[in-house]
Design a protein around this motif. Sequence first.
Motif, PDB file in Angstrom:
ATOM      1  N   ASN A   1       0.891  -1.579   0.328  1.00  0.00           N
ATOM      2  CA  ASN A   1       0.144  -0.564   0.120  1.00  0.00           C
ATOM      3  C   ASN A   1       1.058   1.192   0.190  1.00  0.00           C
ATOM      4  N   ASN A   2       2.303   1.218  -0.057  1.00  0.00           N
ATOM      5  CA  ASN A   2       3.069   2.076   0.153  1.00  0.00           C
ATOM      6  C   ASN A   2       3.221   3.158   1.316  1.00  0.00           C
ATOM      7  N   GLN A   3       3.138   2.264   1.844  1.00  0.00           N
ATOM      8  CA  GLN A   3       2.954   2.652   3.921  1.00  0.00           C
ATOM      9  C   GLN A   3       4.721   2.345   4.417  1.00  0.00           C
ATOM     10  N   MET A   4       5.169   1.899   3.618  1.00  0.00           N
ATOM     11  CA  MET A   4       6.641   1.357   3.836  1.00  0.00           C
ATOM     12  C   MET A   4       7.506   2.022   2.912  1.00  0.00           C
ATOM     13  N   LYS A   5       8.721   2.482   2.810  1.00  0.00           N
ATOM     14  CA  LYS A   5       8.824   2.996   1.509  1.00  0.00           C
ATOM     15  C   LYS A   5      10.508   1.273   1.300  1.00  0.00           C
ATOM     16  N   LEU A   6      10.976   1.231   0.455  1.00  0.00           N
ATOM     17  CA  LEU A   6      12.035  -0.338   0.479  1.00  0.00           C
ATOM     18  C   LEU A   6      13.201   0.380   0.794  1.00  0.00           C
ATOM     19  N   ALA A   7      13.209   1.718   0.627  1.00  0.00           N
ATOM     20  CA  ALA A   7      14.840   2.526   0.808  1.00  0.00           C
ATOM     21  C   ALA A   7      14.808   2.519   2.191  1.00  0.00           C
ATOM     22  N   ASP A   8      13.428   2.228   2.922  1.00  0.00           N
ATOM     23  CA  ASP A   8      13.692   2.480   4.243  1.00  0.00           C
ATOM     24  C   ASP A   8      14.443   1.153   5.304  1.00  0.00           C
ATOM     25  N   ILE A   9      14.050   0.082   4.412  1.00  0.00           N
ATOM     26  CA  ILE A   9      15.038  -1.072   4.978  1.00  0.00           C
ATOM     27  C   ILE A   9      15.834  -1.359   5.518  1.00  0.00           C
ATOM     28  N   PRO A  10      16.165  -1.496   6.507  1.00  0.00           N
ATOM     29  CA  PRO A  10      17.576  -1.253   6.647  1.00  0.00           C
ATOM     30  C   PRO A  10      18.283  -2.560   6.382  1.00  0.00           C
ATOM     31  N   GLU A  11      16.480  -4.196   6.554  1.00  0.00           N
ATOM     32  CA  GLU A  11      18.197  -5.238   6.444  1.00  0.00           C
ATOM     33  C   GLU A  11      17.781  -5.112   4.495  1.00  0.00           C
ATOM     34  N   LEU A  12      17.513  -4.237   3.586  1.00  0.00           N
ATOM     35  CA  LEU A  12      17.241  -4.662   2.317  1.00  0.00           C
ATOM     36  C   LEU A  12      18.089  -3.675   1.974  1.00  0.00           C
ATOM     37  N   LYS A  13      18.867  -2.938   2.751  1.00  0.00           N
ATOM     38  CA  LYS A  13      20.508  -2.628   2.552  1.00  0.00           C
ATOM     39  C   LYS A  13      21.404  -3.293   2.816  1.00  0.00           C
ATOM     40  N   ASP A  14      21.316  -4.266   3.447  1.00  0.00           N
ATOM     41  CA  ASP A  14      22.326  -4.838   4.156  1.00  0.00           C
ATOM     42  C   ASP A  14      22.323  -5.695   3.327  1.00  0.00           C
ATOM     43  N   LEU A  15      21.391  -6.751   2.429  1.00  0.00           N
ATOM     44  CA  LEU A  15      21.664  -7.034   0.834  1.00  0.00           C
ATOM     45  C   LEU A  15      22.203  -6.954  -0.009  1.00  0.00           C
ATOM     46  N   PHE A  16      22.364  -5.439  -0.109  1.00  0.00           N
ATOM     47  CA  PHE A  16      23.366  -4.237  -1.163  1.00  0.00           C
ATOM     48  C   PHE A  16      24.497  -4.701  -0.373  1.00  0.00           C
TER      49      PHE A  16
ATOM     50  N   ASP B   1      27.864   1.709  -5.423  1.00  0.00           N
ATOM     51  CA  ASP B   1      26.749   2.544  -4.840  1.00  0.00           C
ATOM     52  C   ASP B   1      25.613   1.759  -4.030  1.00  0.00           C
ATOM     53  N   VAL B   2      25.966   1.514  -2.891  1.00  0.00           N
ATOM     54  CA  VAL B   2      24.943   0.820  -2.371  1.00  0.00           C
ATOM     55  C   VAL B   2      23.907   1.972  -2.517  1.00  0.00           C
ATOM     56  N   ASP B   3      24.373   3.062  -1.634  1.00  0.00           N
ATOM     57  CA  ASP B   3      22.869   4.178  -1.447  1.00  0.00           C
ATOM     58  C   ASP B   3      22.110   4.453  -2.845  1.00  0.00           C
ATOM     59  N   LYS B   4      22.925   4.345  -4.052  1.00  0.00           N
ATOM     60  CA  LYS B   4      22.398   4.711  -4.862  1.00  0.00           C
ATOM     61  C   LYS B   4      21.294   3.802  -5.901  1.00  0.00           C
ATOM     62  N   ALA B   5      21.954   2.299  -5.845  1.00  0.00           N
ATOM     63  CA  ALA B   5      21.180   1.388  -5.980  1.00  0.00           C
ATOM     64  C   ALA B   5      20.158   1.282  -5.075  1.00  0.00           C
ATOM     65  N   LEU B   6      20.516   1.289  -4.119  1.00  0.00           N
ATOM     66  CA  LEU B   6      19.176   1.130  -2.985  1.00  0.00           C
ATOM     67  C   LEU B   6      17.980   2.325  -3.277  1.00  0.00           C
ATOM     68  N   LYS B   7      18.441   3.257  -3.265  1.00  0.00           N
ATOM     69  CA  LYS B   7      16.948   4.508  -3.917  1.00  0.00           C
ATOM     70  C   LYS B   7      16.810   4.406  -5.385  1.00  0.00           C
ATOM     71  N   GLU B   8      17.076   4.205  -5.884  1.00  0.00           N
ATOM     72  CA  GLU B   8      17.772   3.620  -7.397  1.00  0.00           C
ATOM     73  C   GLU B   8      16.310   2.764  -7.491  1.00  0.00           C
ATOM     74  N   PHE B   9      16.170   0.853  -6.767  1.00  0.00           N
ATOM     75  CA  PHE B   9      15.491   0.478  -6.770  1.00  0.00           C
ATOM     76  C   PHE B   9      14.284   0.344  -5.950  1.00  0.00           C
ATOM     77  N   SER B  10      14.447   1.388  -4.798  1.00  0.00           N
ATOM     78  CA  SER B  10      12.604   2.034  -4.034  1.00  0.00           C
ATOM     79  C   SER B  10      12.115   2.450  -5.374  1.00  0.00           C
ATOM     80  N   THR B  11      12.428   3.467  -5.702  1.00  0.00           N
ATOM     81  CA  THR B  11      12.058   4.976  -6.823  1.00  0.00           C
ATOM     82  C   THR B  11      11.474   4.182  -7.903  1.00  0.00           C
TER      83      THR B  11
END
Length: 454
Positions: A245-260, A429-439
């Motif tokens: 429902n877009n109430q959570m952002k992928l970019a805000d999940i620390p465990e997902l960032k950890d996978l990158f 670039d972890v932050d760039k990839a995660l942001k693009e993924f989420s967007t």
Amino acid sequence: MKNNKPALALVTLSIAALAAAGCGNSMSNSSSGKSDSSPAPSTAPSSSSAAGKKEPVTLTFVISNTVDAAPYNKIFAEYEKKTGNKVELQALPGGDFDNMMKTRFSTGDFPDLFLMQPGTKQNVKLRAEETLKEWSGDSAVWSRIIPSMKEFQTTTTGKIYGVPFGSIGAYGVFYNKDVFAKVGVQPPKNYDDLIESAKKIKAAGITPFYEGVKDSWPPQIFYFTGWVSNVDPAIKDAGVQKLENNQMKLADIPELKDLFMKQKQIKDLGLYQNNVLAGTYDEMQNLMGDGKVAMAFMLDGIIPQLEKKFGKPFVTDKLGFFPFPSNTDAGTALMTPPNQLMIPTKAKHAAEAADLIRFMISPEMVNLYYQTQPGIPIFQNATSDLYPVQKTVKEFIDAGKAKVNVQNRLTPTFADFQKTLQTFFIDGDVDKALKEFSTNYEKDGKAKLLPGFQ
């Protein structure tokens, strides 16, 4: 159109239950060495009785080139004997399959039937209410299929636009047992254990991991398998519903960032093959079969491919499987519902295509499918002699350590993820990839006019 997401946990549990039930059934039957002889409802093609009165036609059937065509070709040969109709199989590149199918629909270039990824999310992508044959009222079809599989295919309005066909699949880490034995390592107890084993394998002169970056789609498997072991335990089903429902952002999940960060770590440690950007799915199979690569984060479609190249004894004796481990344990196996057969209402031979599907799910053809490509069945009273790696998956399912792929639980897709990862392998670039993924995920939800994304 809304997706069928009333209770993600229920779906997960029900699929686990059907997998266990289907597998248990298959194992008991296969151990007897006898074919199923249970009476089954008639699913013979309605046109068969009139086959002699009709001119044979040639149906077009579109699949992804990541799908093994062998069992389909055997079924189609039997179909031609029975009806005179032929089936022309068209394989599209797996990485672009969805986009190419959407293009064919938008230009009116409809196949007679096609094999699509599972679940009701595909209905949104293909505007199913306007374009696809609806199956909910075909009791003869659904009497052949395990009930929870029908439930998974049903929309909130009670419609069904695809007939599931195939087996419960699995993603995880496939490995060469001979390499593990030579180096003296075992399937890992946790993620650190996996990396330490990989370092030992590299020290022995063998490539620990292979990644098919050039083919674009393979690197995504790392994240899907890593999700069920690392992200799901953190955000749980409630968190997945918030993503829906877009109430959570992928970019805000620390465990997902950890996978990158984990994938970057593997690359930085030199645990992938040389020139990873040129890696292909085909070369992955060759090097793993030759014992020059130890492991690959991969889907179970690699099983028939390895059998083709290295024979059944290799798959039976030398191929192993374990889940993507978490930081604290051996991890959770990822399972996938089977793909679904769909028919465009504007297909040239839509009626014959529907008859073909009924023929494909007849008891004889289902067993022919599983004889050619063993897997955890979804059909009532079907038999399948599972490979050892599939039995390993079953053990995780039976132990409650398996979960459905998150992409099968979400309506928005991880759009252009393969492109994001190809760039990520270049710049790291972890932050760039995660942001693009989420967007891109949010853009996909917005493009589909889903609640919460507009």
